[in-house]
Design a protein around this motif. Sequence first.
Motif, PDB file in Angstrom:
ATOM      1  N   GLY A 316       0.840  -1.201   0.000  1.00  0.00           N
ATOM      2  CA  GLY A 316       0.000   0.000   0.000  1.00  0.00           C
ATOM      3  C   GLY A 316       0.866   1.238   0.000  1.00  0.00           C
ATOM      4  O   GLY A 316       1.490   1.597  -0.997  1.00  0.00           O
ATOM      5  N   GLY A 317       0.920   1.913   1.156  1.00  0.00           N
ATOM      6  CA  GLY A 317       1.736   3.116   1.287  1.00  0.00           C
ATOM      7  C   GLY A 317       1.058   4.378   0.811  1.00  0.00           C
ATOM      8  O   GLY A 317       1.682   5.451   0.778  1.00  0.00           O
ATOM      9  N   ASP A 318      -0.227   4.315   0.476  1.00  0.00           N
ATOM     10  CA  ASP A 318      -0.934   5.477  -0.066  1.00  0.00           C
ATOM     11  C   ASP A 318      -1.774   6.153   1.010  1.00  0.00           C
ATOM     12  O   ASP A 318      -2.120   5.559   2.029  1.00  0.00           O
ATOM     13  N   GLU A 319      -2.105   7.384   0.756  1.00  0.00           N
ATOM     14  CA  GLU A 319      -3.110   8.133   1.515  1.00  0.00           C
ATOM     15  C   GLU A 319      -2.924   8.004   3.030  1.00  0.00           C
ATOM     16  O   GLU A 319      -3.878   7.778   3.774  1.00  0.00           O
ATOM     17  N   CYS A 320      -1.693   8.148   3.482  1.00  0.00           N
ATOM     18  CA  CYS A 320      -1.415   8.102   4.918  1.00  0.00           C
ATOM     19  C   CYS A 320      -1.534   9.509   5.500  1.00  0.00           C
ATOM     20  O   CYS A 320      -0.679  10.370   5.266  1.00  0.00           O
ATOM     21  N   ARG A 321      -2.600   9.735   6.225  1.00  0.00           N
ATOM     22  CA  ARG A 321      -2.786  11.047   6.859  1.00  0.00           C
ATOM     23  C   ARG A 321      -1.782  11.218   7.996  1.00  0.00           C
ATOM     24  O   ARG A 321      -1.438  10.271   8.708  1.00  0.00           O
ATOM     25  N   LYS A 322      -1.315  12.446   8.182  1.00  0.00           N
ATOM     26  CA  LYS A 322      -0.214  12.699   9.105  1.00  0.00           C
ATOM     27  C   LYS A 322      -0.629  13.461  10.370  1.00  0.00           C
ATOM     28  O   LYS A 322       0.232  13.785  11.199  1.00  0.00           O
ATOM     29  N   GLU A 323      -1.933  13.756  10.541  1.00  0.00           N
ATOM     30  CA  GLU A 323      -2.328  14.605  11.677  1.00  0.00           C
ATOM     31  C   GLU A 323      -1.907  14.003  13.017  1.00  0.00           C
ATOM     32  O   GLU A 323      -1.400  14.723  13.901  1.00  0.00           O
ATOM     33  N   GLN A 324      -2.100  12.704  13.176  1.00  0.00           N
ATOM     34  CA  GLN A 324      -1.756  12.101  14.465  1.00  0.00           C
ATOM     35  C   GLN A 324      -0.252  12.086  14.685  1.00  0.00           C
ATOM     36  O   GLN A 324       0.220  12.295  15.807  1.00  0.00           O
ATOM     37  N   TRP A 325       0.507  11.835  13.632  1.00  0.00           N
ATOM     38  CA  TRP A 325       1.961  11.895  13.780  1.00  0.00           C
ATOM     39  C   TRP A 325       2.422  13.301  14.151  1.00  0.00           C
ATOM     40  O   TRP A 325       3.366  13.469  14.926  1.00  0.00           O
ATOM     41  N   THR A 326       1.768  14.313  13.604  1.00  0.00           N
ATOM     42  CA  THR A 326       2.141  15.697  13.906  1.00  0.00           C
ATOM     43  C   THR A 326       1.958  16.000  15.385  1.00  0.00           C
ATOM     44  O   THR A 326       2.746  16.743  15.994  1.00  0.00           O
ATOM     45  N   GLU A 327       0.924  15.392  15.987  1.00  0.00           N
ATOM     46  CA  GLU A 327       0.626  15.635  17.392  1.00  0.00           C
ATOM     47  C   GLU A 327       1.348  14.679  18.333  1.00  0.00           C
ATOM     48  O   GLU A 327       1.450  14.945  19.537  1.00  0.00           O
ATOM     49  N   GLU A 343       7.260  14.479   8.913  1.00  0.00           N
ATOM     50  CA  GLU A 343       6.358  13.322   8.836  1.00  0.00           C
ATOM     51  C   GLU A 343       6.402  12.627   7.471  1.00  0.00           C
ATOM     52  O   GLU A 343       6.237  11.402   7.392  1.00  0.00           O
ATOM     53  N   ASP A 344       6.619  13.372   6.390  1.00  0.00           N
ATOM     54  CA  ASP A 344       6.694  12.738   5.080  1.00  0.00           C
ATOM     55  C   ASP A 344       7.879  11.774   5.010  1.00  0.00           C
ATOM     56  O   ASP A 344       7.757  10.658   4.482  1.00  0.00           O
ATOM     57  N   GLU A 345       9.015  12.189   5.540  1.00  0.00           N
ATOM     58  CA  GLU A 345      10.170  11.293   5.553  1.00  0.00           C
ATOM     59  C   GLU A 345       9.969  10.144   6.528  1.00  0.00           C
ATOM     60  O   GLU A 345      10.529   9.055   6.336  1.00  0.00           O
TER      61      GLU A 345
END
Length: 545
Positions: A316-327, A343-345
Motif C-alpha cells: 500500500g503506502g498510499d493516503e497516509c494522513r499525518k495529523e496524528q503523527w504531527t501531534e 512526517e513525510d520522511e
Amino acid sequence: MELIPAPYAVEGPAGPEVPLGDGTTLWAGPGAQRTERWLRATLGAALGLPLHPGPRDARDGVRLLLDDTLAPEAYRLSAVAGQGVEIRGGGPAGVFWGAQTLRQLLGPDAFRRAPVRRGAALGVPHQVIEDAPRFRWRGLLLDVARHFMPKEGVLRYLDLMAAHKLNVLHLHLTDDQGWRIEIERYPKLTEIASWRTRTKFGHRASPLWDDRPHGGFYTQDDIREIVAYAAERHVSVVPEIDVPGHSQAAIAAYPELGNTDVVDTTALSVWDTWGISANVLAPTDTTLRFYEGVFEEVLELFPADAAEFSAFVHVGGDECRKEQWTESVTAKTRITDLGLAGEDELQSWFIGHFDAWLSARGRRLIGWDEILEGGLAPGAAVSSWRGYAGGIAAARAGHDVVMCPEQYVYLDHRQAPGQDEPVPIGFVRTLEDVYRFEPVPDGLTEAEARHVLGTQANVWTEALEDAARVDYQTFPRLAAFAEVAWSPLPAPAERDYADFERRMTAHYRRLDALGVAYRPPTGPRPWQRRPGVLGRPLDGPPPNR
C-alpha cells in the motif's frame, strides 16, 4: 474472427474445419500438463468432449507442446484438416493462452459448465494464429477489504481473468473497513478486524446505511487454495497488506498499533464508512515487529515461485494522513532520533524498513506511487495510480512500474453519464475510453519505457456491495482493458474501436454463458440500477499523459 484480446497475426481461415468429437484425442508434451488438465476438465464439461489420451501423431487430435523458439508467453495455434489442432507455446503459460484461444474458437457454448447441444458438430476453422502479449504484467485488483468477496467469488474471477489472458491478481486484503486474511499469531485480526457492525450504502455523502453486520476472511487454507488455483492458470496472486495508512481495522483489533498518545485507540472499531481514516499506524518498534510477524505468515502463504510475479508483496503506502503523527510525541521522537525532516520522511522510513525486510527474504516490495516520496530502494516497484506522473518519475529513477491511473482504469468509476448508472462515482469512463487507454506514458526513453512491467485495472468496492455489482462495473470494460494489455494496438487515436465493438457482439455471448452480470451496451437493466443511492459525480477530461 471474434477473438478478444485480438491476436498478433492470423493466417486464414482457409480450407475445411478441423472437426472435434468423441474420437478427438489430447496429447501433451513435457511442460504442458497443466493445460492438458484444464482443457480436459473445461471443454469436457462444457461440450461433452472426452478428449481421451492419444498419440502425438493422431490425425484428428489436439497436441500441446513447448517450443523454445517462442517467447515464454507466446503461442502458435495451427488447425489443419487431416492434421488436427496443435498449440505450441514458448513456455507452459504460452500453451495455456493458446488453449484459451482454442476455447473461444469453439463458440460461446465452450464457456458453459455442461453441454446444452448434445451431439452438435464441433470444429475449429482452418487457420494459423501467431500470438504473444505486449506486456508481462496484465493485472486486475480486487478490493475484498471494503466488501468481502467469498473464496468462490475469487476463484470465479481467476477463471474470468484467464479467459481474457490476464495474469496478475492483486488482492487488496486489508483496509480501514476490514481485514481479510487469517494470521495465526494474531487471532484478533479475524475475531475483531474482519467485520463491522454496519456499512455506509453509496458514497460517504449518502445518508443511507446498511445496518447488517458485514464481514468475512480467508483462512490460511483458503489462501493456499486461491494461490494454487491461480498457478494452475498461470496467474500470480500479489497480496496487499496496507501500511502505514488504511489501518483502522488492525488498530481496532490491537490498539497498541495506533498513536496511543494522541487518541484513545481502545475506543476504535472497524470503520463503517468510506474515505481516508486519520487512524494510522504508530511508527514504533511494536508496530514494526507486529507487521513483520504478519508478513512472515504472508510469505509462507504466497510462495515466491508460484507464478511469474509471485515474489511481489504490495504494502500500500498510499493516503497516509499525518495529523496524528504531527501531534504525537512518540512520532516526533522517532523523527528526531532518525534525523528525518518531518512526517513525510517518516512515512518513507516506514516503507523503507519493509522494503529492506522483504528484500532480505528474496521478495520485492511494490506500493502505490506515494512511496516514491522521500526516496525508494532500487529493487522496489511502483503502482502508478494518481495519473501518469508517478509512473514517469519511477521509470526515470530506474524503478519498475505498473500503470493503473485512476482516470482511465478504475473500474468502479461510472461507465456513462446520466441518472441510470448505479451509484455514479468518479470519472465517466466508457468502454471506448478504456479501449483507448495507453499504458506507456509519452516522453519516456526506450530504456525508461522498459521499466513499465505492464498495466492493471483496479476494482475498488466501496460502492460495490455484492458480486453482481462487481460484475457490472468490471465488465465489459475488462475485455477492453485485456486487449490493451495483450494486443499490439496502434496509438489510441488510431485504434479500430468499431472492430472491437463488432467482436464484442460475440464476446457478450461468452460472458452470458459464463453468467457474468455485465453492463449491456444499451445501458443498465432495471435491476442493475440503484435509484436514490448517492454517488460522487466528477466530470472532466483526464490529465494529459
